[in-house]
Design a protein around this motif. Structure first.
Motif, PDB file in Angstrom:
ATOM      1  N   ALA A 177       0.959  -0.980   0.234  1.00 15.62           N
ATOM      2  CA  ALA A 177      -0.193  -0.189   0.268  1.00 15.62           C
ATOM      3  C   ALA A 177       0.995   1.390   0.102  1.00 15.62           C
ATOM      4  O   ALA A 177       0.211   2.013  -0.418  1.00 15.62           O
ATOM      5  CB  ALA A 177      -1.425  -0.278   1.143  1.00 15.62           C
ATOM      6  N   GLY A 178       2.122   1.757   0.869  1.00 14.06           N
ATOM      7  CA  GLY A 178       2.469   2.829   0.781  1.00 14.06           C
ATOM      8  C   GLY A 178       3.791   2.398   0.113  1.00 14.06           C
ATOM      9  O   GLY A 178       3.738   3.615  -0.661  1.00 14.06           O
ATOM     10  N   GLY A 179       4.332   1.262  -0.853  1.00 12.86           N
ATOM     11  CA  GLY A 179       5.227   1.484  -2.200  1.00 12.86           C
ATOM     12  C   GLY A 179       4.597   1.567  -3.230  1.00 12.86           C
ATOM     13  O   GLY A 179       5.806   1.193  -4.521  1.00 12.86           O
ATOM     14  N   THR A 180       2.985   1.280  -3.732  1.00 11.36           N
ATOM     15  CA  THR A 180       3.010   0.953  -4.891  1.00 11.36           C
ATOM     16  C   THR A 180       1.992   1.768  -5.131  1.00 11.36           C
ATOM     17  O   THR A 180       1.617   1.972  -4.243  1.00 11.36           O
ATOM     18  CB  THR A 180       2.748  -1.221  -5.515  1.00 11.36           C
ATOM     19  OG1 THR A 180       2.094  -1.049  -4.885  1.00 11.36           O
ATOM     20  CG2 THR A 180       4.373  -1.255  -4.477  1.00 11.36           C
ATOM     21  N   ALA A 181       1.449   2.235  -6.111  1.00 13.98           N
ATOM     22  CA  ALA A 181      -0.203   2.293  -7.311  1.00 13.98           C
ATOM     23  C   ALA A 181      -1.286   1.564  -6.552  1.00 13.98           C
ATOM     24  O   ALA A 181      -2.332   1.576  -6.826  1.00 13.98           O
ATOM     25  CB  ALA A 181      -0.030   2.682  -8.187  1.00 13.98           C
ATOM     26  N   LEU A 182      -0.422  -0.043  -5.881  1.00 12.79           N
ATOM     27  CA  LEU A 182      -1.683  -0.859  -5.400  1.00 12.79           C
ATOM     28  C   LEU A 182      -2.549  -0.854  -3.972  1.00 12.79           C
ATOM     29  O   LEU A 182      -1.346  -0.646  -3.313  1.00 12.79           O
ATOM     30  CB  LEU A 182      -1.418  -2.460  -5.376  1.00 12.79           C
ATOM     31  CG  LEU A 182      -1.158  -3.226  -6.896  1.00 12.79           C
ATOM     32  CD1 LEU A 182      -0.601  -4.198  -6.977  1.00 12.79           C
ATOM     33  CD2 LEU A 182      -2.564  -2.966  -7.443  1.00 12.79           C
ATOM     34  N   GLY A 183      -3.482  -0.689  -3.406  1.00 11.66           N
ATOM     35  CA  GLY A 183      -3.783  -0.316  -2.501  1.00 11.66           C
ATOM     36  C   GLY A 183      -3.629  -1.163  -1.242  1.00 11.66           C
ATOM     37  O   GLY A 183      -2.987  -2.627  -2.040  1.00 11.66           O
ATOM     38  N   GLY A 184      -4.047  -0.998  -0.369  1.00 11.98           N
ATOM     39  CA  GLY A 184      -3.419  -2.079   0.692  1.00 11.98           C
ATOM     40  C   GLY A 184      -4.238  -3.657   0.604  1.00 11.98           C
ATOM     41  O   GLY A 184      -4.099  -4.578   0.177  1.00 11.98           O
ATOM     42  N   GLY A 185      -5.463  -2.933  -0.153  1.00 13.61           N
ATOM     43  CA  GLY A 185      -6.511  -4.002  -0.526  1.00 13.61           C
ATOM     44  C   GLY A 185      -6.382  -5.019  -2.038  1.00 13.61           C
ATOM     45  O   GLY A 185      -6.945  -6.235  -1.919  1.00 13.61           O
ATOM     46  N   ALA A 186      -5.383  -4.000  -2.345  1.00  9.98           N
ATOM     47  CA  ALA A 186      -4.593  -4.974  -3.795  1.00  9.98           C
ATOM     48  C   ALA A 186      -4.253  -6.672  -2.809  1.00  9.98           C
ATOM     49  O   ALA A 186      -4.395  -7.615  -3.038  1.00  9.98           O
ATOM     50  CB  ALA A 186      -3.091  -4.663  -3.810  1.00  9.98           C
ATOM     51  N   ILE A 187      -3.765  -6.261  -1.708  1.00  6.04           N
ATOM     52  CA  ILE A 187      -3.261  -8.080  -0.702  1.00  6.04           C
ATOM     53  C   ILE A 187      -4.188  -8.793   0.605  1.00  6.04           C
ATOM     54  O   ILE A 187      -4.417  -9.524   0.098  1.00  6.04           O
ATOM     55  CB  ILE A 187      -2.472  -7.204   0.373  1.00  6.04           C
ATOM     56  CG1 ILE A 187      -0.755  -7.187  -0.938  1.00  6.04           C
ATOM     57  CG2 ILE A 187      -1.337  -9.058   1.003  1.00  6.04           C
ATOM     58  CD1 ILE A 187       0.032  -8.228  -1.640  1.00  6.04           C
ATOM     59  N   VAL A 233       0.890   0.923  10.756  1.00  3.13           N
ATOM     60  CA  VAL A 233       1.342   1.955  10.602  1.00  3.13           C
ATOM     61  C   VAL A 233       2.729   2.551  10.231  1.00  3.13           C
ATOM     62  O   VAL A 233       3.213   3.449  10.591  1.00  3.13           O
ATOM     63  CB  VAL A 233       0.885   2.513  11.925  1.00  3.13           C
ATOM     64  CG1 VAL A 233      -0.383   3.144  11.801  1.00  3.13           C
ATOM     65  CG2 VAL A 233       1.550   1.966  12.806  1.00  3.13           C
ATOM     66  N   ILE A 234       3.684   0.481  10.237  1.00  2.00           N
ATOM     67  CA  ILE A 234       5.100   0.769  10.348  1.00  2.00           C
ATOM     68  C   ILE A 234       5.082   0.156   8.596  1.00  2.00           C
ATOM     69  O   ILE A 234       6.274   1.113   8.653  1.00  2.00           O
ATOM     70  CB  ILE A 234       5.405   0.079  11.037  1.00  2.00           C
ATOM     71  CG1 ILE A 234       5.150   0.323  12.854  1.00  2.00           C
ATOM     72  CG2 ILE A 234       6.899  -0.455  11.375  1.00  2.00           C
ATOM     73  CD1 ILE A 234       6.224  -0.298  13.699  1.00  2.00           C
ATOM     74  N   GLY A 235       3.887  -0.391   8.219  1.00  4.44           N
ATOM     75  CA  GLY A 235       4.610  -1.032   7.092  1.00  4.44           C
ATOM     76  C   GLY A 235       4.869   0.044   5.900  1.00  4.44           C
ATOM     77  O   GLY A 235       5.504  -0.585   5.086  1.00  4.44           O
ATOM     78  N   ALA A 236       3.623   0.847   6.061  1.00  8.24           N
ATOM     79  CA  ALA A 236       3.439   1.881   4.762  1.00  8.24           C
ATOM     80  C   ALA A 236       4.197   2.633   5.021  1.00  8.24           C
ATOM     81  O   ALA A 236       4.388   3.050   3.581  1.00  8.24           O
ATOM     82  CB  ALA A 236       1.980   2.075   5.016  1.00  8.24           C
ATOM     83  N   PRO A 237       4.664   3.136   5.947  1.00  6.03           N
ATOM     84  CA  PRO A 237       5.849   4.469   5.628  1.00  6.03           C
ATOM     85  C   PRO A 237       7.042   3.545   5.408  1.00  6.03           C
ATOM     86  O   PRO A 237       7.277   4.083   4.154  1.00  6.03           O
ATOM     87  CB  PRO A 237       5.461   4.920   7.154  1.00  6.03           C
ATOM     88  CG  PRO A 237       4.662   4.379   7.726  1.00  6.03           C
ATOM     89  CD  PRO A 237       4.000   3.246   7.139  1.00  6.03           C
ATOM     90  N   LEU A 238       7.692   2.225   5.181  1.00  6.96           N
ATOM     91  CA  LEU A 238       8.677   1.609   5.447  1.00  6.96           C
ATOM     92  C   LEU A 238       8.334   1.260   3.251  1.00  6.96           C
ATOM     93  O   LEU A 238       9.145   1.784   2.660  1.00  6.96           O
ATOM     94  CB  LEU A 238       9.034   0.364   5.790  1.00  6.96           C
ATOM     95  CG  LEU A 238       9.206   0.468   7.363  1.00  6.96           C
ATOM     96  CD1 LEU A 238       8.928  -0.744   7.731  1.00  6.96           C
ATOM     97  CD2 LEU A 238      10.458   1.216   6.834  1.00  6.96           C
ATOM     98  N   GLY A 239       7.588   1.007   2.761  1.00 10.49           N
ATOM     99  CA  GLY A 239       7.059   0.952   2.069  1.00 10.49           C
ATOM    100  C   GLY A 239       6.878   2.398   1.062  1.00 10.49           C
ATOM    101  O   GLY A 239       7.308   2.008  -0.257  1.00 10.49           O
ATOM    102  N   ALA A 240       6.971   2.914   1.878  1.00 14.98           N
ATOM    103  CA  ALA A 240       6.886   4.469   0.388  1.00 14.98           C
ATOM    104  C   ALA A 240       7.948   4.589   0.940  1.00 14.98           C
ATOM    105  O   ALA A 240       8.577   5.517  -0.299  1.00 14.98           O
ATOM    106  CB  ALA A 240       6.024   5.731   1.158  1.00 14.98           C
ATOM    107  N   TYR A 241       8.862   4.665   1.533  1.00 12.98           N
ATOM    108  CA  TYR A 241      10.242   4.148   1.575  1.00 12.98           C
ATOM    109  C   TYR A 241      10.812   3.614   0.491  1.00 12.98           C
ATOM    110  O   TYR A 241      11.891   4.125   0.226  1.00 12.98           O
ATOM    111  CB  TYR A 241      10.841   3.975   2.882  1.00 12.98           C
ATOM    112  CG  TYR A 241      12.629   5.115   2.751  1.00 12.98           C
ATOM    113  CD1 TYR A 241      12.949   6.068   3.382  1.00 12.98           C
ATOM    114  CD2 TYR A 241      13.207   3.892   2.808  1.00 12.98           C
ATOM    115  CE1 TYR A 241      14.469   6.385   2.868  1.00 12.98           C
ATOM    116  CE2 TYR A 241      14.998   3.952   2.675  1.00 12.98           C
ATOM    117  CZ  TYR A 241      15.172   5.505   2.831  1.00 12.98           C
ATOM    118  OH  TYR A 241      15.897   6.209   2.869  1.00 12.98           O
TER     119      TYR A 241
END
Length: 296
Positions: free
Chosen positions: A57-67, A257-265
């Motif tokens: 969710a944080g690192g791609t254009a696929l939201g967390g719903g994609a998983i 709240v930890i995984g998504a920011p890591l994905g963005a980074y």
């Protein structure tokens, strides 16, 4: 850049951290430590799912719903309606954390696109949640999700096969397409918990020829705002939150709240080819599950 501006930028980087600390405080206060840990252990499969879901969710254009959506509906056999409400709710935390990381962490995104796309995405998802969501049968919703991410895979492959770098200019022809595509993505998000991000991402990289990473970051911010508004609507107007969904969300909050920011980074640092290969693998697995269910 002046010293004052540099100091303000440095201080603003702590905002995502403060948000995560606030969320953890809410998580503990809302349940109590013992209840929180018990629920986390009982819903460990949900939390584990969102370890990967929040990163995507944080690192791609696929939201967390994609998983979350395919795993909940196809592996854990949870009803699509429940999976959709959960996906939007947990994205409200995870993708908000990722969006704050993008905005205050100096990661490039298109502010004008966010505003224009939300003009369409917000009414789109409200209309979908209110009047459209109950019209489609269970398998149709799951198939719609698979079709959506299959189109997303085609978008990625087209970018790869063209072998051309995206051209990022200040020229934005036909800006009315942004709220229009945002509206269509909002309709889809109301059905499956994701869609506005994928639709805008495809528009940016295919039609506007914008930068891949900046387009990804933009889609994350759009889906974060859309998810927050939709979740408030689900909670206070439609009243579709069940005790089960609440347990799922509470189990996943400390993870996302930890995984998504890591994905963005990660998205800001990794090579586009690696990111693309990862996404295509996920999409291939999801579409294969849907084809198996439809044919059997």
């Amino acid at each position: 850049m002046s010293l004052k501006n540099t100091q303000n930028l440095s201080q603003s980087k702590y905002i995502p951290i403060c948000f995560s600390i606030f969320v953890y405080g809410f998580w503990f206060y809302g349940q109590g430590l013992n209840e929180a840990l018990i629920n986390l252990s009982e819903q460990f499969h949900i939390a584990l799912t969102m370890v990967f879901g929040s990163f995507v969710a944080g690192g791609t254009a696929l939201g967390g719903g994609a998983i979350a959506f395919p795993v909940l509906t196809k592996v854990l056999l949870i009803e699509p309606a429940t999976a959709k409400v959960f996906s939007l709710a947990i994205q409200s935390f995870g993708m908000t954390a990722a969006a704050l990381t993008i905005i205050y962490g100096g990661i490039r995104y298109y502010k004008n696109v966010v505003l224009l796309a939300l003009l369409g995405a917000i009414p789109g998802i409200i209309i979908s949640l209110t009047w459209i969501v109950d019209l489609l049968p269970r398998l149709a919703v799951k198939s719609l999700f698979s079709l959506l991410i299959f189109c997303f895979a085609i978008t990625l492959l087209r970018l790869h096969w063209s072998n051309k770098s995206t051209i990022d200019t200040s020229y934005w022809p036909k800006t009315y397409l942004l709220p229009l595509v945002g509206f269509i993505g909002g309709i889809t998000s109301g059905l499956i918990g994701s869609g506005a991000d994928i639709a805008i991402f495809a528009l940016l990289v295919l039609f506007y020829k914008k930068d891949l990473k900046a387009s990804t970051a933009t889609s994350v911010v759009i889906m974060a705002v859309t998810s927050v508004i939709a979740s408030f609507y689900n909670l206070y107007y439609l009243e579709v939150f069940t005790p089960q969904i609440n347990q799922y969300v509470l189990a996943a909050i400390p993870v996302v709240v930890i995984g998504a920011p890591l994905g963005a980074y990660f998205c800001a640092k990794v090579k586009p080819g690696v990111l693309m290969a990862f996404l295509l693998m996920l999409i291939a697995l999801e579409v294969s599950f849907t084809l198996y269910e439809v044919l059997n």
